[in-house]
Write a protein that holds these residues in place. Structure first.
Motif, PDB file in Angstrom:
ATOM      1  N   PHE A   1      35.516  21.694 -20.164  1.00  0.00           N
ATOM      2  CA  PHE A   1      36.096  22.959 -20.584  1.00  0.00           C
ATOM      3  C   PHE A   1      36.586  23.767 -19.399  1.00  0.00           C
ATOM      4  O   PHE A   1      37.588  24.449 -19.450  1.00  0.00           O
ATOM      5  CB  PHE A   1      35.051  23.745 -21.365  1.00  0.00           C
ATOM      6  CG  PHE A   1      35.535  25.106 -21.801  1.00  0.00           C
ATOM      7  CD1 PHE A   1      35.090  26.252 -21.161  1.00  0.00           C
ATOM      8  CD2 PHE A   1      36.455  25.229 -22.818  1.00  0.00           C
ATOM      9  CE1 PHE A   1      35.540  27.498 -21.555  1.00  0.00           C
ATOM     10  CE2 PHE A   1      36.914  26.470 -23.211  1.00  0.00           C
ATOM     11  CZ  PHE A   1      36.454  27.606 -22.582  1.00  0.00           C
ATOM     12  N   PHE A   2      35.873  23.673 -18.279  1.00  0.00           N
ATOM     13  CA  PHE A   2      36.253  24.446 -17.114  1.00  0.00           C
ATOM     14  C   PHE A   2      37.221  23.692 -16.224  1.00  0.00           C
ATOM     15  O   PHE A   2      37.572  24.156 -15.168  1.00  0.00           O
ATOM     16  CB  PHE A   2      35.007  24.835 -16.314  1.00  0.00           C
ATOM     17  CG  PHE A   2      34.129  25.765 -17.079  1.00  0.00           C
ATOM     18  CD1 PHE A   2      32.983  25.303 -17.681  1.00  0.00           C
ATOM     19  CD2 PHE A   2      34.491  27.090 -17.244  1.00  0.00           C
ATOM     20  CE1 PHE A   2      32.182  26.162 -18.416  1.00  0.00           C
ATOM     21  CE2 PHE A   2      33.696  27.956 -17.975  1.00  0.00           C
ATOM     22  CZ  PHE A   2      32.538  27.489 -18.563  1.00  0.00           C
ATOM     23  N   GLY A   3      37.599  22.485 -16.666  1.00  0.00           N
ATOM     24  CA  GLY A   3      38.617  21.762 -15.918  1.00  0.00           C
ATOM     25  C   GLY A   3      38.086  20.826 -14.854  1.00  0.00           C
ATOM     26  O   GLY A   3      38.831  20.174 -14.157  1.00  0.00           O
ATOM     27  N   GLU A   4      36.750  20.753 -14.720  1.00  0.00           N
ATOM     28  CA  GLU A   4      36.218  19.834 -13.726  1.00  0.00           C
ATOM     29  C   GLU A   4      36.340  18.414 -14.259  1.00  0.00           C
ATOM     30  O   GLU A   4      36.099  18.159 -15.430  1.00  0.00           O
ATOM     31  CB  GLU A   4      34.745  20.188 -13.511  1.00  0.00           C
ATOM     32  CG  GLU A   4      34.124  19.564 -12.297  1.00  0.00           C
ATOM     33  CD  GLU A   4      32.635  19.857 -12.240  1.00  0.00           C
ATOM     34  OE1 GLU A   4      32.235  20.889 -12.815  1.00  0.00           O
ATOM     35  OE2 GLU A   4      31.903  19.057 -11.670  1.00  0.00           O
ATOM     36  N   VAL A   5      36.763  17.488 -13.375  1.00  0.00           N
ATOM     37  CA  VAL A   5      36.960  16.113 -13.837  1.00  0.00           C
ATOM     38  C   VAL A   5      35.664  15.340 -13.648  1.00  0.00           C
ATOM     39  O   VAL A   5      35.120  15.284 -12.557  1.00  0.00           O
ATOM     40  CB  VAL A   5      38.082  15.443 -13.023  1.00  0.00           C
ATOM     41  CG1 VAL A   5      38.235  13.994 -13.414  1.00  0.00           C
ATOM     42  CG2 VAL A   5      39.381  16.175 -13.275  1.00  0.00           C
ATOM     43  N   VAL A   6      35.135  14.754 -14.721  1.00  0.00           N
ATOM     44  CA  VAL A   6      33.882  13.994 -14.623  1.00  0.00           C
ATOM     45  C   VAL A   6      34.079  12.625 -15.234  1.00  0.00           C
ATOM     46  O   VAL A   6      34.986  12.403 -16.034  1.00  0.00           O
ATOM     47  CB  VAL A   6      32.726  14.713 -15.358  1.00  0.00           C
ATOM     48  CG1 VAL A   6      32.389  16.001 -14.653  1.00  0.00           C
ATOM     49  CG2 VAL A   6      33.093  14.980 -16.797  1.00  0.00           C
TER      50      VAL A   6
ATOM     51  N   ARG B   1      37.799  16.819  -7.347  1.00  0.00           N
ATOM     52  CA  ARG B   1      37.021  17.267  -8.498  1.00  0.00           C
ATOM     53  C   ARG B   1      37.302  18.708  -8.870  1.00  0.00           C
ATOM     54  O   ARG B   1      36.988  19.130  -9.951  1.00  0.00           O
ATOM     55  CB  ARG B   1      35.529  17.097  -8.221  1.00  0.00           C
ATOM     56  CG  ARG B   1      35.124  15.625  -8.241  1.00  0.00           C
ATOM     57  CD  ARG B   1      33.649  15.455  -8.187  1.00  0.00           C
ATOM     58  NE  ARG B   1      33.036  15.963  -9.395  1.00  0.00           N
ATOM     59  CZ  ARG B   1      31.720  16.123  -9.535  1.00  0.00           C
ATOM     60  NH1 ARG B   1      30.920  15.836  -8.547  1.00  0.00           N
ATOM     61  NH2 ARG B   1      31.230  16.573 -10.651  1.00  0.00           N
TER      62      ARG B   1
ATOM     63  N   VAL C   1      38.723  27.110 -11.598  1.00  0.00           N
ATOM     64  CA  VAL C   1      37.543  26.636 -10.907  1.00  0.00           C
ATOM     65  C   VAL C   1      37.673  26.813  -9.401  1.00  0.00           C
ATOM     66  O   VAL C   1      38.608  26.320  -8.792  1.00  0.00           O
ATOM     67  CB  VAL C   1      37.333  25.132 -11.219  1.00  0.00           C
ATOM     68  CG1 VAL C   1      36.128  24.604 -10.524  1.00  0.00           C
ATOM     69  CG2 VAL C   1      37.200  24.957 -12.711  1.00  0.00           C
TER      70      VAL C   1
ATOM     71  N   ALA D   1      41.978  22.317 -12.590  1.00  0.00           N
ATOM     72  CA  ALA D   1      42.120  23.495 -13.443  1.00  0.00           C
ATOM     73  C   ALA D   1      42.114  24.710 -12.572  1.00  0.00           C
ATOM     74  O   ALA D   1      41.493  24.752 -11.526  1.00  0.00           O
ATOM     75  CB  ALA D   1      40.972  23.559 -14.441  1.00  0.00           C
TER      76      ALA D   1
ATOM     77  N   THR E   1      50.080  17.282   3.787  1.00  0.00           N
ATOM     78  CA  THR E   1      48.842  17.542   3.061  1.00  0.00           C
ATOM     79  C   THR E   1      47.861  16.383   3.157  1.00  0.00           C
ATOM     80  O   THR E   1      46.690  16.533   2.821  1.00  0.00           O
ATOM     81  CB  THR E   1      49.108  17.836   1.580  1.00  0.00           C
ATOM     82  OG1 THR E   1      50.014  16.840   1.090  1.00  0.00           O
ATOM     83  CG2 THR E   1      49.737  19.197   1.397  1.00  0.00           C
TER      84      THR E   1
END
Lengths: 250, 267
Positions: free
Chosen positions: B5-10, A4, A11, A8, B152
């Motif tokens: 807008f802040f790039g968080e995926v929802v 999540r 964040v 970007a 990773t």
């Protein structure tokens, strides 16, 4: 958690990671190895050359680039990102010379590159540069310098370091073998760089490229023949050391 | 899924109503053409067993008649390179057959002939000791699985930069009594795909099996990754099968140079 907060750059994740920067460091590991050594009177940059496609012009695939007459750098990671950073650094070197009438110090240009990289970790819509760089050169005071930058925008001075694929193996080799004797003469420093690369380069001397800067001299790129000469010298020394060992055990 | 807008995926709420209303398909009957296409696709997706040289198909019953005491399977190009240069280099291995499969993600439509870039599995058996190989569960059989994974994927509280990659981890079934030559895989790490399927099968059918998983940061063919498998050469599973180590290292180097695929993105 990672899925999540890793899309970007702007964040932070709840536990304080900037995942895009950490992923950019993985991109650096996909580039071939580069090693830098700071000797007493010389700085050496060695890189593992990628084998070029048959129809490709070898001269256009370069991992070691001069930023100015007295500073050069080697990078590992995304080729295109490196090109952009190198261009900006070259322009900055000349701009500094015109404004201040002095050539840049190695630390200045490293700080410039590191600041540029950091800016891209703090703007929205942009991603970090996927390269690490080893910047070497001599300042006006005649002291040799080696700096390393990474995608997060940090930079540090090193006595010897490696970046790119298998950098850890090379760094461990350097930690064991970087002694005052090993860098006492220019030749010894060059041989240390080649030995470090041979630990991880899979096809021997023909895939190694070397560049040195000596005090008050311009950057010198070694030809394939000169590299081969050093490699044969190293192999001879290895054989002699092994013979001595077997004699002792007998 | 959408990025803010802040790039968080929802997960974006769906305004088209719930999806349950679409399940009624009265009036949608399968036409004969549909059925034909479906059957053709099912035929294409069958797993085929072939003899590579003659390109004829191989009966599964023929494979079953080979008895087997040790079965070694390598998954992924680094594991395969290790096996072919260290194990298969010593002794003469005869190719018995191969399994080939096709599904919609494959790039070619040819289901009969093999090419080296496709996914397939080749079965070999040791000529001097034909009991080393097999494909079906038998008593007294021991299975060794070798595979690679990107570092990773390894979950740990330390940062991946400080891990001594490449490194080896092992996972074994309950019936495998010998000690592993490396630490066991800790929680919460899990194994995925084919190696997991093989290991689960062995656990269910009580076959002693061990999986050696190499975590590396170079997924393509790489000398250091392949050499990370070397501790396995001293275990009981592979002992006796490996004779000539320096020659194997040379063979490995040759494999590296012939298999380099160049990409200009990373320098």
């Amino acid at each position: 958690m990672a899925s999540r907060y890793d899309r970007a750059i702007t964040v932070f994740s709840p536990d304080g990671h900037l995942f895009q920067v950490e992923y950019a460091q993985e991109a650096v590991k996909k580039g071939s190895t580069a090693v830098g050594i700071r000797g007493a009177n010389i700085v050496v940059l060695g890189v593992e050359k990628k084998s070029v496609a048959k129809l490709q012009d070898e001269r256009t695939v370069r991992k070691i680039c001069a930023l100015d007459d007295h500073v050069c750098m080697a990078f590992a990671g995304l080729t295109a990102d490196a090109r952009v950073v190198i261009n900006r650094a070259r322009v900055e070197c000349q701009s500094h010379k015109l404004t201040v009438e002095d050539p840049v110090t190695v630390e200045y240009i490293t700080r410039f590159i590191a600041t540029l990289k950091q800016k891209y970790t703090q703007s929205n819509g942009r991603r970090p540069f996927g390269i690490s760089a080893l910047i070497v050169g001599f300042d006006d005071d005649g002291i040799p310098r080696l700096y390393q930058t990474d995608p997060s925008g940090t930079y540090h001075a090193w006595k010897a370091n490696a970046i790119g694929r298998s950098a850890k193996t090379v760094r461990e080799f350097l930690e064991k073998n970087y002694t005052e004797d090993a860098i006492a003469s220019d030749n010894e420093a060059i041989k240390l760089a080649i030995k470090a690369l041979l630990e991880v380069v899979q096809s021997g001397g023909k895939n190694i490229e070397l560049a040195v800067i000596r005090r008050n001299q311009a950057l010198k790129m070694f030809s394939a023949k000169e590299v081969e000469l050093h490699v044969t010298e190293i192999e001879k020394e290895k054989e002699e050391a092994e013979k001595k060992k077997s004699k002792k055990s007998v | 899924m959408a990025a803010t807008f802040f790039g968080e995926v929802v997960k974006a709420p769906c305004r088209a109503g719930t999806e349950d209303e679409e399940e009624e398909d009265e009036g949608r009957r399968e036409t004969p053409e549909d059925r034909d296409v479906r059957q053709q696709l099912a035929r294409k997706r069958e797993v085929r067993l072939l003899r590579r040289q003659t390109k004829t198909s191989l009966e599964v019953s023929l494979l079953e008649k080979y008895s087997c005491s040790k079965f070694i399977i390598a998954i992924g190009n680094n594991a395969v390179a290790f096996l072919s240069s260290f194990v298969m280099n010593s002794g003469v291995w005869e190719e018995v057959g191969c399994a080939k499969l096709w599904n919609e993600w494959c790039r070619t439509t040819d289901t009969i002939h093999l090419s080296s870039t496709e996914a397939f599995c080749v079965f070999y058996h040791l000529k001097s000791n034909p009991s080393v190989f097999g494909s079906c569960p038998r008593k007294n059989m021991q299975i060794t699985i070798l595979t690679c994974r990107h570092v990773t994927d390894y979950k740990t509280s330390e940062s991946t930069g400080s891990l001594p990659s490449p490194f080896l981890k092992a996972l074994k079934t309950q019936n495998f009594k010998d000690p592993a030559c490396c630490p066991l895989l800790e929680q919460p790490n899990i194994v995925h795909d084919l190696p997991a399927a093989v290991l689960s099968y062995c656990q269910v059918w009580k076959i002693p099996a061990i999986l050696y998983l190499c975590y590396t940061d170079v997924m393509k063919l790489d000398l250091i990754t392949v050499e990370a498998f070397k501790p396995i050469l001293s275990t009981r599973s592979l002992k006796g099968l490996v004779k000539n180590i320096p020659q194997s290292t040379e063979l490995l180097k040759k494999l590296m140079t012939t298999n380099e695929i160049q990409s200009n993105i990373y320098t």
